[in-house]
Scaffold this motif. Sequence first.
Motif, PDB file in Angstrom:
ATOM      1  N   PRO A  22     -23.041  -3.991  -0.106  1.00 30.16           N
ATOM      2  CA  PRO A  22     -23.062  -3.850   1.360  1.00 30.16           C
ATOM      3  C   PRO A  22     -22.408  -2.535   1.816  1.00 30.16           C
ATOM      4  CG  PRO A  22     -22.292  -6.025   0.740  1.00 30.16           C
ATOM      5  CD  PRO A  22     -22.390  -5.239  -0.528  1.00 30.16           C
TER       6      PRO A  22
ATOM      7  N   ILE B 207      -8.382   2.148   7.635  1.00 30.00           N
ATOM      8  CA  ILE B 207      -9.805   2.271   7.291  1.00 30.00           C
ATOM      9  C   ILE B 207     -10.127   1.425   6.062  1.00 30.00           C
ATOM     10  CG2 ILE B 207     -11.549   3.870   6.380  1.00 30.00           C
ATOM     11  CD1 ILE B 207     -10.261   6.027   8.149  1.00 30.00           C
ATOM     12  N   LEU B 208      -9.271   1.515   5.056  1.00 33.65           N
ATOM     13  CA  LEU B 208      -9.490   0.725   3.843  1.00 33.65           C
ATOM     14  C   LEU B 208      -9.423  -0.775   4.141  1.00 33.65           C
ATOM     15  CD1 LEU B 208      -7.493   2.883   1.301  1.00 33.65           C
ATOM     16  CD2 LEU B 208      -9.955   2.459   1.258  1.00 33.65           C
ATOM     17  N   LYS B 209      -8.456  -1.160   4.969  1.00 39.83           N
ATOM     18  CA  LYS B 209      -8.336  -2.571   5.365  1.00 39.83           C
ATOM     19  C   LYS B 209      -9.627  -3.056   6.026  1.00 39.83           C
ATOM     20  CE  LYS B 209      -5.383  -5.197   6.291  1.00 39.83           C
ATOM     21  NZ  LYS B 209      -4.873  -6.437   5.736  1.00 39.83           N
ATOM     22  N   ARG B 210     -10.114  -2.213   6.946  1.00 35.93           N
ATOM     23  CA  ARG B 210     -11.306  -2.581   7.706  1.00 35.93           C
ATOM     24  C   ARG B 210     -12.509  -2.699   6.774  1.00 35.93           C
ATOM     25  NH1 ARG B 210     -12.994   1.657  10.945  1.00 35.93           N
ATOM     26  NH2 ARG B 210     -10.795   2.067  11.225  1.00 35.93           N
TER      27      ARG B 210
ATOM     28  N   TYR C  63       0.829  -1.204   0.000  1.00 29.42           N
ATOM     29  CA  TYR C  63       0.000   0.000   0.000  1.00 29.42           C
ATOM     30  C   TYR C  63       0.866   1.258   0.000  1.00 29.42           C
ATOM     31  CZ  TYR C  63      -3.481   3.444   1.324  1.00 29.42           C
ATOM     32  OH  TYR C  63      -4.293   4.543   1.344  1.00 29.42           O
TER      33      TYR C  63
ATOM     34  N   GLU D  32     -26.320  -9.657   6.553  1.00 27.75           N
ATOM     35  CA  GLU D  32     -26.725  -8.429   7.230  1.00 27.75           C
ATOM     36  C   GLU D  32     -28.236  -8.386   7.295  1.00 27.75           C
ATOM     37  OE1 GLU D  32     -24.733  -4.273   6.521  1.00 27.75           O
ATOM     38  OE2 GLU D  32     -24.225  -5.605   4.865  1.00 27.75           O
TER      39      GLU D  32
ATOM     40  N   ARG E  44      -1.865  -0.954 -10.121  1.00 31.68           N
ATOM     41  CA  ARG E  44      -2.331  -0.104  -9.040  1.00 31.68           C
ATOM     42  C   ARG E  44      -3.576  -0.750  -8.431  1.00 31.68           C
ATOM     43  NH1 ARG E  44      -3.719   5.664 -10.973  1.00 31.68           N
ATOM     44  NH2 ARG E  44      -1.790   6.568 -10.191  1.00 31.68           N
ATOM     45  N   LYS E  45      -3.650  -0.646  -7.114  1.00 34.40           N
ATOM     46  CA  LYS E  45      -4.751  -1.262  -6.391  1.00 34.40           C
ATOM     47  C   LYS E  45      -5.918  -0.274  -6.322  1.00 34.40           C
ATOM     48  CE  LYS E  45      -5.236  -3.891  -2.085  1.00 34.40           C
ATOM     49  NZ  LYS E  45      -4.549  -4.294  -0.859  1.00 34.40           N
TER      50      LYS E  45
ATOM     51  N   ASP F 162     -12.330  -9.928 -13.858  1.00 35.45           N
ATOM     52  CA  ASP F 162     -11.454  -8.799 -14.100  1.00 35.45           C
ATOM     53  C   ASP F 162     -10.631  -9.087 -15.344  1.00 35.45           C
ATOM     54  OD1 ASP F 162      -9.945  -6.616 -13.977  1.00 35.45           O
ATOM     55  OD2 ASP F 162      -9.204  -6.924 -11.939  1.00 35.45           O
TER      56      ASP F 162
ATOM     57  N   ASP G 285      -5.661  -1.263  14.976  1.00 34.38           N
ATOM     58  CA  ASP G 285      -6.877  -1.443  14.188  1.00 34.38           C
ATOM     59  C   ASP G 285      -7.107  -2.880  13.741  1.00 34.38           C
ATOM     60  OD1 ASP G 285      -8.837   0.656  13.127  1.00 34.38           O
ATOM     61  OD2 ASP G 285      -8.719  -0.826  11.522  1.00 34.38           O
TER      62      ASP G 285
ATOM     63  N   TYR H 232      -9.486  -4.348  -6.717  1.00 38.43           N
ATOM     64  CA  TYR H 232      -8.989  -4.960  -7.943  1.00 38.43           C
ATOM     65  C   TYR H 232      -7.742  -4.226  -8.398  1.00 38.43           C
ATOM     66  CZ  TYR H 232     -11.443  -1.083 -10.266  1.00 38.43           C
ATOM     67  OH  TYR H 232     -11.885   0.147 -10.655  1.00 38.43           O
ATOM     68  N   ARG H 233      -6.996  -4.842  -9.250  1.00 42.57           N
ATOM     69  CA  ARG H 233      -5.753  -4.232  -9.702  1.00 42.57           C
ATOM     70  C   ARG H 233      -5.855  -3.920 -11.168  1.00 42.57           C
ATOM     71  NH1 ARG H 233      -1.470  -4.051  -6.729  1.00 42.57           N
ATOM     72  NH2 ARG H 233      -1.677  -4.802  -4.594  1.00 42.57           N
TER      73      ARG H 233
ATOM     74  N   ASP I 221     -14.435  -3.734  -2.344  1.00 44.39           N
ATOM     75  CA  ASP I 221     -13.553  -4.779  -2.833  1.00 44.39           C
ATOM     76  C   ASP I 221     -12.442  -4.159  -3.658  1.00 44.39           C
ATOM     77  OD1 ASP I 221     -14.592  -4.468  -5.355  1.00 44.39           O
ATOM     78  OD2 ASP I 221     -16.015  -6.100  -5.138  1.00 44.39           O
TER      79      ASP I 221
ATOM     80  N   TYR J 191      -8.022   4.968  -5.539  1.00 47.63           N
ATOM     81  CA  TYR J 191      -6.851   4.331  -4.939  1.00 47.63           C
ATOM     82  C   TYR J 191      -6.306   5.218  -3.833  1.00 47.63           C
ATOM     83  CZ  TYR J 191      -4.897   7.414  -8.520  1.00 47.63           C
ATOM     84  OH  TYR J 191      -4.624   8.481  -9.317  1.00 47.63           O
ATOM     85  N   GLY J 192      -5.418   4.649  -3.020  1.00 48.43           N
ATOM     86  CA  GLY J 192      -4.956   5.290  -1.796  1.00 48.43           C
ATOM     87  C   GLY J 192      -4.595   6.762  -1.926  1.00 48.43           C
TER      88      GLY J 192
ATOM     89  N   ARG K  92     -18.319 -11.835  -8.389  1.00 45.84           N
ATOM     90  CA  ARG K  92     -17.855 -10.578  -8.974  1.00 45.84           C
ATOM     91  C   ARG K  92     -17.671 -10.727 -10.478  1.00 45.84           C
ATOM     92  NH1 ARG K  92     -12.921  -9.153  -4.936  1.00 45.84           N
ATOM     93  NH2 ARG K  92     -14.093  -9.478  -3.027  1.00 45.84           N
TER      94      ARG K  92
ATOM     95  N   GLU L  45       2.819   1.900  -3.131  1.00 40.29           N
ATOM     96  CA  GLU L  45       1.996   2.498  -4.187  1.00 40.29           C
ATOM     97  C   GLU L  45       1.753   3.981  -3.962  1.00 40.29           C
ATOM     98  OE1 GLU L  45      -1.728   0.689  -5.441  1.00 40.29           O
ATOM     99  OE2 GLU L  45      -0.779  -1.269  -5.171  1.00 40.29           O
ATOM    100  N   VAL L  46       1.467   4.334  -2.690  1.00 39.27           N
ATOM    101  CA  VAL L  46       1.222   5.742  -2.386  1.00 39.27           C
ATOM    102  C   VAL L  46       2.457   6.578  -2.713  1.00 39.27           C
ATOM    103  CG1 VAL L  46       0.832   7.382  -0.514  1.00 39.27           C
ATOM    104  CG2 VAL L  46      -0.553   5.314  -0.648  1.00 39.27           C
TER     105      VAL L  46
ATOM    106  N   THR M   9     -18.979  -1.778  -2.697  1.00 42.34           N
ATOM    107  CA  THR M   9     -19.863  -2.926  -2.942  1.00 42.34           C
ATOM    108  C   THR M   9     -21.281  -2.568  -2.478  1.00 42.34           C
ATOM    109  OG1 THR M   9     -19.509  -3.836  -0.753  1.00 42.34           O
ATOM    110  CG2 THR M   9     -17.965  -4.530  -2.469  1.00 42.34           C
TER     111      THR M   9
ATOM    112  N   TYR N 245      -5.081   3.948   5.535  1.00 37.31           N
ATOM    113  CA  TYR N 245      -4.820   2.540   5.281  1.00 37.31           C
ATOM    114  C   TYR N 245      -5.616   1.593   6.187  1.00 37.31           C
ATOM    115  CZ  TYR N 245      -2.497  -1.949   4.883  1.00 37.31           C
ATOM    116  OH  TYR N 245      -2.267  -3.276   4.739  1.00 37.31           O
TER     117      TYR N 245
END
Lengths: 331, 116
Positions: free
Chosen positions: B76, B46-49, A28, A133, B68-69, A145, A64, B59-60, B57, B24-25, A142, A31-32, B74, B44
């Motif tokens: 939900p 927050i995105l993980k959670r 992550y 839920e 790039r991620k 891709d 977290d 994708y790359r 979700d 992306y991030g 999905r 990438e940033v 979604t 980071y």
Amino acid sequence: MTKEMFLNALKNALHTLTPEEQEGAVTYFDEVLEDLMQEEGLTQEAAVARMDKISTIAERILEDRPAGAPETTPTNDDEGLPGLKEITARPQAVKHVNIRARNMRIIVRVGNTEEIILRYPEENDTKFDFSLENGLLSLVQRPSDILNLFAFRIFYRQPYEIELTVPSDFAAAADIKTANSPIRIDGIAFWGALTAATSNGNIKVENVSAQDMQITTSNASLVVTNIASRSDIVLKSSNGRVTATHAESEKTLRITTSNSHIECAKCRAVDFTFATSNARISAVLPDQMTDYAVTSRTSNGSNSLPTQYDGGPKRLQATTSNGSIDIQFEG
Amino acid sequence: MDVQLKRGLLEACVLALLNREDSYGYKLSQDAAGIVEISESTLYPILKRLESAGAVDVYRKEYSGRLRKYYRLTPPGRRRMEEFLREWAEITKVYDFILEESTRHKETGKGDVPND
């Protein structure tokens, strides 16, 4: 500090986490930093300087981590077959099942009364979103891709299949959909409605009851045996034969297809509708013809019914073309 | 700002940004910057959670020679955002109450408040 030094230091600060978690964080921030350099024209050092201190980053990631298990537990890939996921839920927690898949057979069968088990394959190019839920258990495949150049299909795996096992008396509704694959449902009393749909795959539903029943396919046969509904039963195919035996509806039994036969025996309903084209309709219905208001139509085929007959109070409609109508009465 | 409150706010904020478009991030923190200060070290987790909760979700996609991620909202996740808005109505009610009561004490003076 260079990017590499920064990422190494971050990895070290996260040494208590799993390698996977470490890798996730490193990727992550890598990438940033790349984006910062590319989009703002920064040097590595300048980009790194824009980040928080490594101790701050590590602290926020560590504090977290998920605490407490969720209501459902997707088991990891290292258990059971590779790439096969299994989710277990309490039946009380589920009021509605929603499955959306494609190129994947769906089987719904009876399990024990304590749990609902959902098994589905998951690998590179086959991914699902699962959620539970407010009583809705949802499994949605999905879209593939296409841009993922590394995706490849593993051919030696088990056939693609989603299996749902539920209690035989299941206080829920189900809405399941796939494509290019068959659907099987056997031995379940749904308290809610049952909707099952596929295309280019046959459907077999046996020993099932539900509030409403809508079963749809195309280019394949649809066979129902021993099914019951407090409301309507709608069976629909195109270019595929539909066979209903012991189908009982308190309202309407509607069977439609095209270019293929409709067969119906030992069925009960207040309102029967049969429609096809270029094929035969054959049925044996309860009571006598005088109990029905009949409308029938065919061309280029024999017809055992009058085209219009004002009996009652039940209704019977049968239409085809280039095929015969052979409907007899038990009474 | 209170940590828990801020966390919930930022989470909903990220969901709203993703409701606009997949992102992306780096871009998420840039886009959020106009509304709330959010550093990558906050973003980071927050995105993980959100990812592990199935709200987003991942994708790359290839971008100038690297993958790039991207994060995508979604169904939900969208429900979660809407839920947040519903909850917010309640929070506003509590806020109004606190505001009203605190002004009342100001008006009636400190005599009503017992000394510690």
